[in-house]
Structures are given as C-alpha cells and as structure tokens.
Design a protein around this motif. Structure first.
Motif, PDB file in Angstrom:
ATOM      1  N   PHE B  29      97.366  -0.358  10.007  1.00 52.18           N
ATOM      2  CA  PHE B  29      98.812  -0.148  10.140  1.00 52.18           C
ATOM      3  C   PHE B  29      99.581  -1.160   9.313  1.00 52.18           C
ATOM      4  O   PHE B  29      99.095  -2.250   9.035  1.00 52.18           O
ATOM      5  CB  PHE B  29      99.233  -0.331  11.609  1.00 52.18           C
ATOM      6  CG  PHE B  29      99.327   0.962  12.349  1.00 52.18           C
ATOM      7  CD1 PHE B  29      98.187   1.611  12.776  1.00 52.18           C
ATOM      8  CD2 PHE B  29     100.564   1.537  12.635  1.00 52.18           C
ATOM      9  CE1 PHE B  29      98.262   2.803  13.464  1.00 52.18           C
ATOM     10  CE2 PHE B  29     100.649   2.737  13.313  1.00 52.18           C
ATOM     11  CZ  PHE B  29      99.497   3.373  13.728  1.00 52.18           C
ATOM     12  N   ASP B  33     105.417  -1.262  11.320  1.00 49.47           N
ATOM     13  CA  ASP B  33     105.363  -0.010  12.089  1.00 49.47           C
ATOM     14  C   ASP B  33     104.864  -0.210  13.508  1.00 49.47           C
ATOM     15  O   ASP B  33     104.754   0.756  14.279  1.00 49.47           O
ATOM     16  CB  ASP B  33     104.433   0.999  11.390  1.00 49.47           C
ATOM     17  CG  ASP B  33     104.978   1.413  10.028  1.00 49.47           C
ATOM     18  OD1 ASP B  33     106.203   1.263   9.821  1.00 49.47           O
ATOM     19  OD2 ASP B  33     104.192   1.866   9.191  1.00 49.47           O
ATOM     20  N   ALA B  35     106.073  -1.556  16.239  1.00 54.21           N
ATOM     21  CA  ALA B  35     106.964  -1.265  17.365  1.00 54.21           C
ATOM     22  C   ALA B  35     106.877   0.213  17.769  1.00 54.21           C
ATOM     23  O   ALA B  35     107.015   0.558  18.943  1.00 54.21           O
ATOM     24  CB  ALA B  35     108.400  -1.654  17.028  1.00 54.21           C
ATOM     25  N   GLN B  36     106.610   1.071  16.797  1.00 51.16           N
ATOM     26  CA  GLN B  36     106.509   2.523  17.075  1.00 51.16           C
ATOM     27  C   GLN B  36     105.369   2.857  18.038  1.00 51.16           C
ATOM     28  O   GLN B  36     105.337   3.942  18.619  1.00 51.16           O
ATOM     29  CB  GLN B  36     106.258   3.297  15.779  1.00 51.16           C
ATOM     30  CG  GLN B  36     107.357   3.179  14.759  1.00 51.16           C
ATOM     31  CD  GLN B  36     106.920   3.728  13.397  1.00 51.16           C
ATOM     32  OE1 GLN B  36     105.920   4.414  13.289  1.00 51.16           O
ATOM     33  NE2 GLN B  36     107.695   3.407  12.370  1.00 51.16           N
ATOM     34  N   LEU B  37     104.401   1.963  18.162  1.00 51.02           N
ATOM     35  CA  LEU B  37     103.261   2.256  19.022  1.00 51.02           C
ATOM     36  C   LEU B  37     103.596   2.061  20.500  1.00 51.02           C
ATOM     37  O   LEU B  37     102.819   2.442  21.376  1.00 51.02           O
ATOM     38  CB  LEU B  37     102.069   1.374  18.634  1.00 51.02           C
ATOM     39  CG  LEU B  37     101.522   1.649  17.223  1.00 51.02           C
ATOM     40  CD1 LEU B  37     100.491   0.603  16.820  1.00 51.02           C
ATOM     41  CD2 LEU B  37     100.892   3.046  17.160  1.00 51.02           C
ATOM     42  N   ASN B  38     104.755   1.458  20.760  1.00 51.28           N
ATOM     43  CA  ASN B  38     105.225   1.286  22.148  1.00 51.28           C
ATOM     44  C   ASN B  38     104.254   0.564  23.051  1.00 51.28           C
ATOM     45  O   ASN B  38     104.121   0.892  24.228  1.00 51.28           O
ATOM     46  CB  ASN B  38     105.557   2.665  22.767  1.00 51.28           C
ATOM     47  CG  ASN B  38     106.754   3.284  22.102  1.00 51.28           C
ATOM     48  OD1 ASN B  38     107.769   2.609  21.893  1.00 51.28           O
ATOM     49  ND2 ASN B  38     106.635   4.554  21.733  1.00 51.28           N
ATOM     50  N   TRP B  39     103.569  -0.418  22.500  1.00 51.48           N
ATOM     51  CA  TRP B  39     102.689  -1.235  23.347  1.00 51.48           C
ATOM     52  C   TRP B  39     103.520  -2.059  24.317  1.00 51.48           C
ATOM     53  O   TRP B  39     104.576  -2.573  23.976  1.00 51.48           O
ATOM     54  CB  TRP B  39     101.887  -2.215  22.500  1.00 51.48           C
ATOM     55  CG  TRP B  39     100.825  -1.611  21.647  1.00 51.48           C
ATOM     56  CD1 TRP B  39     100.232  -0.389  21.784  1.00 51.48           C
ATOM     57  CD2 TRP B  39     100.223  -2.230  20.501  1.00 51.48           C
ATOM     58  NE1 TRP B  39      99.288  -0.215  20.801  1.00 51.48           N
ATOM     59  CE2 TRP B  39      99.260  -1.326  20.007  1.00 51.48           C
ATOM     60  CE3 TRP B  39     100.388  -3.443  19.855  1.00 51.48           C
ATOM     61  CZ2 TRP B  39      98.479  -1.606  18.882  1.00 51.48           C
ATOM     62  CZ3 TRP B  39      99.612  -3.737  18.741  1.00 51.48           C
ATOM     63  CH2 TRP B  39      98.666  -2.826  18.265  1.00 51.48           C
ATOM     64  N   ASN B 417     107.760  -5.493  25.909  1.00 48.30           N
ATOM     65  CA  ASN B 417     107.372  -4.543  24.876  1.00 48.30           C
ATOM     66  C   ASN B 417     107.025  -5.303  23.595  1.00 48.30           C
ATOM     67  O   ASN B 417     107.672  -6.291  23.257  1.00 48.30           O
ATOM     68  CB  ASN B 417     108.531  -3.580  24.565  1.00 48.30           C
ATOM     69  CG  ASN B 417     108.778  -2.635  25.710  1.00 48.30           C
ATOM     70  OD1 ASN B 417     107.840  -2.059  26.272  1.00 48.30           O
ATOM     71  ND2 ASN B 417     110.040  -2.473  26.090  1.00 48.30           N
ATOM     72  N   VAL B 419     107.547  -5.724  20.107  1.00 49.94           N
ATOM     73  CA  VAL B 419     108.547  -5.285  19.136  1.00 49.94           C
ATOM     74  C   VAL B 419     108.165  -5.664  17.709  1.00 49.94           C
ATOM     75  O   VAL B 419     108.753  -5.193  16.749  1.00 49.94           O
ATOM     76  CB  VAL B 419     109.948  -5.854  19.475  1.00 49.94           C
ATOM     77  CG1 VAL B 419     110.448  -5.256  20.787  1.00 49.94           C
ATOM     78  CG2 VAL B 419     109.923  -7.381  19.557  1.00 49.94           C
ATOM     79  N   ASP B 420     107.155  -6.503  17.574  1.00 46.43           N
ATOM     80  CA  ASP B 420     106.724  -6.906  16.233  1.00 46.43           C
ATOM     81  C   ASP B 420     105.345  -7.545  16.350  1.00 46.43           C
ATOM     82  O   ASP B 420     104.898  -7.913  17.442  1.00 46.43           O
ATOM     83  CB  ASP B 420     107.714  -7.914  15.641  1.00 46.43           C
ATOM     84  CG  ASP B 420     107.632  -7.999  14.113  1.00 46.43           C
ATOM     85  OD1 ASP B 420     106.799  -7.298  13.512  1.00 46.43           O
ATOM     86  OD2 ASP B 420     108.422  -8.772  13.541  1.00 46.43           O
TER      87      ASP B 420
END
Lengths: 426, 426
Positions: B29, B33, B35-39, B417, B419-420
C-alpha cells in the motif's frame, strides 16, 4: 497466498542505500548481486558503524549445532527470533533443521513469506489480528504450525476464533514453574486447560508439550523440570490426550540445550515422540552471556567435549574512533542504536588503521565504559597508539538485541570482502 | 541526485505486511492510503504489539516547542535521531523548524532523500564512505549541511578528502568539558584545531560553535559551559575565524533547552549570530526521563510557565495479556524488542477489554518488573479484573530507543482510528 508472494518477491530481495551500514548503492540492488560490488571493510567501503557476519564462523556454528543435536537423535528448530534473517533461516533448514522456532505471529508471517513451511511458535498466540494472520497462512495446507497454550481462557479465545472459520490449530501445552514466565504451574491449571482443549477439540488439536527451562538458573531444578515434562508427556499420552502422531516434546534455549537433549533423549520415547530443541543464539554466538553458557556446556557435556571445537563469535559491529579528547578516553561513533547493551557492553576485539595490511588484536585494557544513543566511551591508556579515524571491531554480548538494530548485515569472508548481504525483518 | 530520488520514490511511500504492528494488507500500500482501511486499535485491527502515535498530542507538542523557541527569538533544528521518521521531520519543518539535526551520515542521507535541505549533523563526520555520502549530497547546491570538528586529526582527514574533490564542507567547532563526550577541552586543543582549520580553509569552512550541555548534570556548571561557548564565539568572531555570516551557535538536548535558550539569547549577538537549539524528544515526550526533565523546566522557566500547558506523552506501545499464571503476575506479549528499557521500563497506562466501549486508566499498582526479548512480567494484585486477551497501553521512557524498535508506527486519532502510518529509517 501465491499471488501475494509474487507481488512481494521483488521487495524481499531488493536493497537500497537507506539501510545503514552499507556501501554506496547508486540504485536499488538485488541482494544476490552485492558481491559484484567488491566492497571491502578494510578499504572503508562501508558506512560505519556496520554490523557484519563472518561467513566461515557462521558455517562452523551452523554445522556444530546440527551435529550436536543429531548426535542425540533429536530435532533442531533454531529460534529465529534471534536473527529474524530469512536467509539464515534457509541456511539452517538446508543444514538439516526440522523447522524454525519463532515468537510472534508477525515473525511467523515473515518466515512464511520467505518460504519456511514448518514453524514452532514458542509462545501464546493471542489477539484477533494475530489469529487472523495465522488463519490466512493455514489456508496453505503445506504449512505446518504449532503454538502454545497455557490457560483455559486462552484456549477459549483460540477455539472460538478457529471454530468459526472451520479451521484447526495445532497447539502445544506449555508447562511452567512458579516464579517463571508462561506455562501451567499446577494440576488445577493443567486440568482446566485440558478441559478447555476437550471443549474445542474440533478447532484446537493438542499436539505436544512445551517447556522453556531458561527461566530457571540451577541445573538440578532444570533437570527436575525436564523430568516433569517427560512425566506429563507420558501421562497425557496414556490418557490419549494428543491428537497427532508423533507427539511433540520441545524445550531448550541457548544455555541449557545439552541438558535438555540428554534428559529428553534418555526418556526413550522412540517413534511416539518427536523431540525438538530450539537454541537460537548459537548461530552467531557472542563473547558474553552465551560464551559463558557454552563454556559450561563444553565442560559438562561428553558429546560437546568429543566434538573438540566449540562455537565461534560470528557477529561484530565495526565503528570509527571519532575523537580522543582525553589521554585515557576515546569516543567511538557507535551507540545503543547499533549494539546490545543489556548483557554487557560490546568488547573491543580488533583495531585497524586504514592503510594498514590487516587488523591487530585490540589491547586487553581497552573497554567500553558507557554507551549513549549514538556514541560510546572507550577506556584507553595514555600513549596507546590510537588515532581519530581508526576502526574498531567490537565483539558483542546478546546477539538478539544486536540483530534488531540492523535492517541488513554484510557477510564477510576471511579477507573482509563483502560476499553477501542479508536482510532482517524486525 | 534527482534521478536517484525518482527511482526510490516508490519505495519511500510503500508499506507492506512485513512490518510488525500493522493490520492486514492484502498487497503493498501507499502510506497515504492507509486511512481508507479504517483500522481501529480497539477493534483489534492491528497485530499487537504495536507502537502508536497520538495525532493530537503530537501536534500539541510540535506547536508548544516551536512557540517556546520562537519566544526566545532563536531557531529550532529538532534532533531527528529520536524518531528517524521523515514524515515527522516534514511536520517539524512545516511548523517552522529552521532545519533538522541528525547524528550520522546515514541519517543525513535518509533525511535528504525525503526532501530535507538543511541538516545540522551534531556529530563528527568520520570515515571514507561517510565522507563520500556527504560529498554526493553536497553536489546539490540547495543542500545546506554542517557537521562538527573537535581535533586537528579529524580536520586533516576531512580537509584532505574534500580538497581532493574540490568541495567545501561547513563545520562547527565543538566545545567539550572534562569527563564529557566529544569537544575540545582546553586552549591547546582549541588552538591545534583552529590551526588545522587554517591549513584547510579552502576545503573546510568554520561556520560556528557547537556544544552539547547534556553531558553535565548541574544547572550551575551548565550555565558556566554555555557562557564559555558565548565567550569563545565572541573571541573567534573578533579574530575573524568564521567563514560565514551569520555565525552559528548551537546547543541543547531535550532536558536543558530552556537554559540554553536563556543564556544564548541573553548574549545579545543580534544578526551576527544565528542561535539554533536541538531538542528532539519533545515531539513524543514520555512519562520517564523527559517528563522529569520537563517538570523542572516548567518550574524554572518563566516562558514555559506563561504557556500554561506542558508537553504530552504522544507515543504508546499496546500489547496483549497472554497469560495470568500466578495471582499477582501477568505475562505481557511485549519485550525488549518493542520498547526502550534503559531508562525505566514501560508503564501500564490504559487497560482495554475487547468489546468494551473504551479503555480505562490502568490501576496505579500495575507495574512491569522484568522484560525479556519478547515478554514482560507485570505485577498485579490478586483479584484484579485482568484477563488473558486484555489489551494494555504502555507509556514509555526514552522515545529514541522505542522508535528504533519499529519500522512503522500507526498514527491514531482520539477514537483510536488509524489515520496515518509513518515509516522510520534506522
């Protein structure tokens, strides 16, 4: 998993100049092409500080331990957490290791991605994403994996996770000692763990017994603990508790593997039990805690005595003298960022002045007295022949915490040529 | 250098699952990108142990220090060796930092490759390949670089190397103290270093004075040392020894930066001297050595007092309880591989049971008593509500030696979350 392996294969063997301790790389290189660059440590082709492995000593240690373990008719699953260097795992497997021991799900993933197909995770598997990592690896039916359990609570967490996925996880029951680390301490904990295993027998397969004797310090108590492991193995086998054949029985860190080999092989289990030992530090050895432990092994073990030679220190960190600000103090450009410091500071072993033909032995009175993040203080004597710009090769104590300071290590031949590079994954 | 940067740019921002502490990555990855994984940490999306940064606290600390330094009318060049995280370097530069301080040629290369164009290497540059690294970077005329000298021997090595290449290196003369680390101790060493600088004035440009006051422990002796640095700066300026304008005067680790700011700014050099301070640990702070140092700063410094809030601990390591084998002992799946242990062990701060709404404060009587490579022993009380599978968030002491255990760290918002992600380069 095949697709994922392919997409990552380029990264696995690529190296670039952003790893410390290397020579100049004009572009990203393949590890296998490094020897072509003709780097030589003594020609100052590496950016020091640099951790290096000595190829011949490494091979000596590799073969020594494989021979020692084989002499007892048992198996070797070297603890890979020491080096976390997949290229060394492959050397160990090619020399005859049964599998690789690891400590975490992440370490197991790294080994798998580098082709290791039998892992003994000598630790409890815990946590949703860690269980998920193993779940994905277990989709590959060629992958053989064992981890530890030591409580009903943990078995319930594993059972619920893997039952839901329709998978089956092989586990070893860990026995522990009062005051120690993990492992069931008593009959009550043993029974409740076994009961939990019975509840989840579809998802969790009890496959053997595990101990780590290194939490104890006296040979007599270690022998008692090992005999306890033998007795529990016999008893649970008689009770048909194990869901595999042969049953695994495993123990041994890097300090007592000889005693474990002796006691476990003397139990004469025959083919019913596969005995697996897990030393890890032997491959590079050291001049500190493990030299001391090995010296005791050489004294007490008849097979080690018959083999003559012992283990050799195969890992050094080289660094420059950056300042000699006082007559009895040199400052070395190496620090806690570069070498283990928790079991004795690094020891000056070799002294080289660029331009000379070869390194000399460092005088015995040179010693590190302090390490900071990026510097070390070295005690010298007034009028020692030591100059700013000289190179010092340091032997180390505790390879595990030296390896984890490096993303790549140069492999040197006897002429200090860089014949290979290996990558670590911590 | 432009071509090399381009060939490496993909690797600089790519992340794959072989870094520990992450969530599941089906493929390589881009960092941006993630943050899009919403971990989410509390949903157990990360493979623990995992080191995390708290975004809000990081931004608070970032701004706090920039404001503090600016209030004294001096410059900030945060020590980047603490984090070796280029994304944090960029945050520091965007918040107003004058440049980044680093400790080695390798660290400088990493910063350069990530766009940093002003580096103060607060260390002696030593060794052929290290000098060659800088020689290559200096081909870029937009790159501004300073390193230290403290002996004639070292100046001769640098002078000979850079004169041969027709290049000019900017250096700062380091002043030291008896019993300390690097730096000239006395007038004789000062003179011989200045003489060497005169010999190599075409290749080596004396550009200022450097000290590291952190080798001293008492405020009074630190103030004396700082006054000495001021006096030497004045004297060498009067002797026209410096080959640049403004002259640099730099000091300050993370424990005494307030006193350095006060003494250096009180010297009233005006535009002739650029004062540069170099704290590094403020960005993540800690709950150990640096909390203690900062508490003293909050007590003694009027500007820190006026700012009200101090620094916040922005770095934690999260890990699972893997076993509770004795009524007063829990075993945590985190070890010396995961957090600093040289300045106090990690401190249990937060306790979270998966499924709960949010973490609780950990009871004050929970404490680590021992760390091994991959495990920690935690003292608890009988009947504490602690279970296998619970998560513990540990505050740490000594951020430098925690960062270097991680190749990437998740950045969390207040809801935990991810975020980075940031990558480190040790």
């Amino acid at each position: 998993m095949a697709d994922k392996k392919i997409t990552q294969s380029a990264a696995l063997t690529a190296i670039d100049s952003l790893n410390k301790g290397l020579g100049f790389l004009e572009r990203t290189f393949e590890l296998g092409d490094i020897a072509q660059l003709n780097w030589n440590l003594l020609r100052e082709d590496l950016s020091l500080p640099s951790a290096v492995l000595y190829e011949e000593k490494l091979r000596h240690n590799l073969n020594w331990m494989q021979q020692f373990i084989t002499a007892y008719g048992v198996r070797l699953a070297p603890h890979g957490k020491t080096t976390m260097t997949p290229k060394l795992f492959q050397m160990q497997l090619q020399a005859g290791a049964w599998g690789i021991t690891l400590a975490t799900a992440h370490q197991t993933l790294v080994a798998y991605q580098h082709g290791v197909r039998r892992v003994l995770m000598a630790n409890q598997l815990i946590g949703k994403e860690n269980m998920a990592i193993l779940s994905r690896l277990l989709e590959d039916s060629s992958f053989e994996f064992y981890c530890l359990v030591d409580s009903a609570a943990q078995v319930d967490l594993l059972g619920s996770f893997y039952a839901e996925r329709g998978q089956r996880l092989s586990v070893l029951l860990e026995l522990g000692v009062a005051g120690g680390r993990t492992g069931v301490r008593n009959e009550e904990q043993l029974q409740s763990t076994l009961n939990a295993l019975s509840r989840w027998s579809g998802a969790i397969a009890l496959s053997g017994i595990e101990i780590y004797e290194g939490v104890l310090e006296e040979e007599a108590s270690i022998r008692d603990f090992l005999q306890h492991a033998v007795a529990v193995t016999r008893r649970l086998a008689a009770e048909n508790r194990f869901q595999c054949a042969p049953i695994l029985l495993t123990g041994a860190g890097s300090a007592w593997y000889d005693v474990v080999a002796e006691v476990f092989s003397a139990a004469k289990f025959g083919d019913a039990v596969e005995i697996v030992l897990r030393p890890g530090c032997y491959l590079t050895h050291d001049i500190g805690v493990y030299r001391e432990a090995q010296a005791k092994i050489q004294r007490r073990n008849p097979i080690a005595q018959r083999m003559g030679s012992g283990l050799l220190p195969a890992l050094q960190v080289w660094a420059y003298v950056q300042s000699v600000p006082e007559t009895e103090k040199a400052i070395i450009a190496m620090g806690k960022r570069d070498a283990a410091f928790d079991a004795g500071l690094p020891t000056p072993a070799l002294h080289f002045r660029p331009g000379d033909a070869s390194p000399k032995m460092a005088p015995a009175h040179w010693a590190l007295t302090k390490m900071m993040d990026q510097h070390a203080y070295m005690q010298i004597a007034a009028k020692d022949d030591l100059r700013v710009g000289d190179m010092i090769g340091f032997d180390i104590s505790h390879p595990c915490l030296t390896f984890d300071k490096w993303r790549s290590l140069a492999v040197l031949n006897a002429e200090y040529n860089v014949v290979d590079l290996v990558k670590t994954y911590f």
